[in-house]
Design an enzyme around this catalytic site. Structure first.
Site, mmCIF file in Angstrom:
data_model
loop_
_atom_site.group_PDB
_atom_site.id
_atom_site.type_symbol
_atom_site.label_atom_id
_atom_site.label_comp_id
_atom_site.label_asym_id
_atom_site.label_seq_id
_atom_site.Cartn_x
_atom_site.Cartn_y
_atom_site.Cartn_z
ATOM 1 N N LYS A 167 -0.789 4.903 4.661
ATOM 2 C CA LYS A 167 -1.742 3.978 5.292
ATOM 3 C C LYS A 167 -1.406 3.800 6.766
ATOM 4 C CE LYS A 167 -3.963 -0.521 4.777
ATOM 5 N NZ LYS A 167 -5.291 0.046 5.061
ATOM 6 N N HIS A 201 0.828 -1.209 0.000
ATOM 7 C CA HIS A 201 0.000 0.000 0.000
ATOM 8 C C HIS A 201 0.861 1.257 0.000
ATOM 9 C CE1 HIS A 201 -3.323 -2.692 1.080
ATOM 10 N NE2 HIS A 201 -4.133 -1.711 0.702
HETATM 11 P P1 NAP Z 1 -7.122 9.600 4.071
HETATM 12 O O1 NAP Z 1 -6.808 10.220 2.752
HETATM 13 O O2 NAP Z 1 -6.213 9.830 5.230
HETATM 14 O O3 NAP Z 1 -8.608 10.054 4.463
HETATM 15 C C1 NAP Z 1 -9.196 9.950 5.717
HETATM 16 C C2 NAP Z 1 -9.959 11.245 5.927
HETATM 17 O O4 NAP Z 1 -10.839 11.126 7.050
HETATM 18 C C3 NAP Z 1 -9.027 12.430 6.226
HETATM 19 O O5 NAP Z 1 -9.415 13.534 5.462
HETATM 20 C C4 NAP Z 1 -9.235 12.628 7.715
HETATM 21 O O6 NAP Z 1 -8.988 13.946 8.121
HETATM 22 C C5 NAP Z 1 -10.697 12.284 7.862
HETATM 23 N N1 NAP Z 1 -11.110 11.976 9.234
HETATM 24 C C6 NAP Z 1 -10.349 11.558 10.274
HETATM 25 N N2 NAP Z 1 -11.116 11.340 11.348
HETATM 26 C C7 NAP Z 1 -12.397 11.606 10.992
HETATM 27 C C8 NAP Z 1 -13.655 11.581 11.667
HETATM 28 N N3 NAP Z 1 -13.732 11.230 12.952
HETATM 29 N N4 NAP Z 1 -14.775 11.939 10.977
HETATM 30 C C9 NAP Z 1 -14.703 12.284 9.680
HETATM 31 N N5 NAP Z 1 -13.540 12.337 8.998
HETATM 32 C C10 NAP Z 1 -12.396 12.003 9.628
HETATM 33 O O7 NAP Z 1 -7.254 8.027 3.906
HETATM 34 P P2 NAP Z 1 -7.842 7.195 2.675
HETATM 35 O O8 NAP Z 1 -6.711 6.703 1.835
HETATM 36 O O9 NAP Z 1 -8.964 7.947 2.035
HETATM 37 O O10 NAP Z 1 -8.395 5.944 3.454
HETATM 38 C C11 NAP Z 1 -9.451 6.042 4.411
HETATM 39 C C12 NAP Z 1 -9.745 4.670 4.979
HETATM 40 O O11 NAP Z 1 -10.268 3.850 3.924
HETATM 41 C C13 NAP Z 1 -8.512 3.917 5.516
HETATM 42 O O12 NAP Z 1 -8.869 3.178 6.665
HETATM 43 C C14 NAP Z 1 -8.147 2.971 4.379
HETATM 44 O O13 NAP Z 1 -7.491 1.826 4.827
HETATM 45 C C15 NAP Z 1 -9.516 2.651 3.856
HETATM 46 N N6 NAP Z 1 -9.561 2.177 2.464
HETATM 47 C C16 NAP Z 1 -10.508 1.260 2.189
HETATM 48 C C17 NAP Z 1 -10.669 0.807 0.918
HETATM 49 C C18 NAP Z 1 -11.745 -0.204 0.654
HETATM 50 O O14 NAP Z 1 -11.921 -0.626 -0.500
HETATM 51 N N7 NAP Z 1 -12.473 -0.619 1.664
HETATM 52 C C19 NAP Z 1 -9.849 1.266 -0.117
HETATM 53 C C20 NAP Z 1 -8.890 2.227 0.190
HETATM 54 C C21 NAP Z 1 -8.769 2.687 1.485
HETATM 55 P P3 NAP Z 1 -7.469 14.342 8.601
HETATM 56 O O15 NAP Z 1 -6.553 13.928 7.493
HETATM 57 O O16 NAP Z 1 -7.592 15.809 8.770
HETATM 58 O O17 NAP Z 1 -7.239 13.559 9.861
#
Ligand code: NAP
Length: 254
Positions: A148, A144
């Site tokens: 992550k 990844h």
């Molecule tokens: P990311 O870019 O870091 O996005 C997470 C976002 O959520 C950030 O903008 C963060 O803000 C915000 N946040 C943090 N705490 C929050 C809360 N309590 N309420 C609302 N928003 C909040 O990460 P990402 O790459 O998008 O990934 C997000 C999650 O999805 C991870 O757990 C990843 O493993 C997962 N994921 C899942 C899949 C799937 O297919 N299921 C695919 C890819 C990723 P700040 O940055 O300001 O803290």
């Protein structure tokens, strides 16, 4: 029309999901949530910084792409407020998933916790579980991007769980194996190993490598772009509103 809330809309996955919802005529983007947002609204859609301010809000589905630290609390909150959760955030414990399934059944609300929304990744998990019956010696390598937060990935854990259900339990490797550097053999799961690679430039990738006498099989899936997850998120949103219990894994809705 399905009214959708997106939590984590400023993140990489949340912003891609926001665009997908806006482009689908059957979905209405009702609200956006991010604790650090400074906007009060975007394109007429209200932005909330504290989920507690949303109690009583009219919506059907809560899409969650936040961080492992908040995902359980957010999913519980969604169910308590009558919104069917579609959660891509990883990092749930099996106990937390069981609790959320029970709560959803009590509330008669559908829901989805999907460690991976890419159809190709669902197939990889299925193929890997099938191969493990005949090739019980295997290692999982998940790769990844370097932002992550959790390791191993939710997909690797789910793959390992599916494999364990069909594979005769055994400890792999030499009985007198010794790690000269701690962690060299990766994380242990039911006698096999999971390795996590974190590098800039990667999105989400996984290999399951099987070895037997004189032969090997490698099954690999690559998400090169976050768009690969969106057909799964779209399907999840449209399916959870028809159901009365949360499921863990997109395969249960296909
Ligand atoms: P990311 O870019 O870091 O996005 C997470 C976002 O959520 C950030 O903008 C963060 O803000 C915000 N946040 C943090 N705490 C929050 C809360 N309590 N309420 C609302 N928003 C909040 O990460 P990402 O790459 O998008 O990934 C997000 C999650 O999805 C991870 O757990 C990843 O493993 C997962 N994921 C899942 C899949 C799937 O297919 N299921 C695919 C890819 C990723 P700040 O940055 O300001 O803290």
């Amino acid at each position: 029309m399905i009214k959708v809330i997106i939590a984590g809309f400023k993140g990489k996955m949340g912003s891609t999901a926001m665009q997908m919802v806006q482009e689908d005529a059957d979905l209405i983007l009702s609200a956006l949530v991010d604790p650090f947002a400074t906007e009060k609204e975007i394109d007429g859609v209200p932005v909330f910084t504290a989920k507690e301010d949303m109690v009583g809000f009219e919506a059907d589905v809560w899409v969650d792409f936040t961080t492992p630290k908040f995902a359980y609390e957010n999913t519980r909150f969604a169910l308590e407020n009558g919104w069917a959760p579609v959660v891509g955030t990883t990092g749930f414990t099996p106990e937390e998933i069981d609790e959320l399934v029970a709560l959803s059944a009590q509330k008669k609300l559908g829901g989805l916790i999907a460690p991976n929304f890419a159809i190709g990744a669902i197939l990889l998990m299925e193929f890997a579980a099938k191969a493990a019956k005949y090739f019980p010696n295997l290692e999982i390598i998940e790769l990844h991007h370097d932002k992550k937060k959790d390791a191993p990935s939710g997909t690797a854990i789910k793959t390992a769980e599916l494999i364990s259900k069909v594979r005769a339990s055994q400890i792999q490797g030499a009985a007198d194996e010794e790690e000269l550097i701690a962690g060299a053999r990766g994380a242990e799961f039911d006698g096999f190993r999971i390795h996590s690679v974190r590098l800039p430039g990667l999105v989400a990738h996984q290999e399951v490598i099987f070895g037997a006498q004189g032969e090997g099989v490698t099954i690999r899936h690559d998400s090169y772009d976050r768009v690969s997850f969106m057909s799964g998120v779209n399907l999840g949103i449209k399916e959870v509103v028809k159901r009365e219990q949360l499921v863990y894994g997109l395969e249960h809705l296909l």
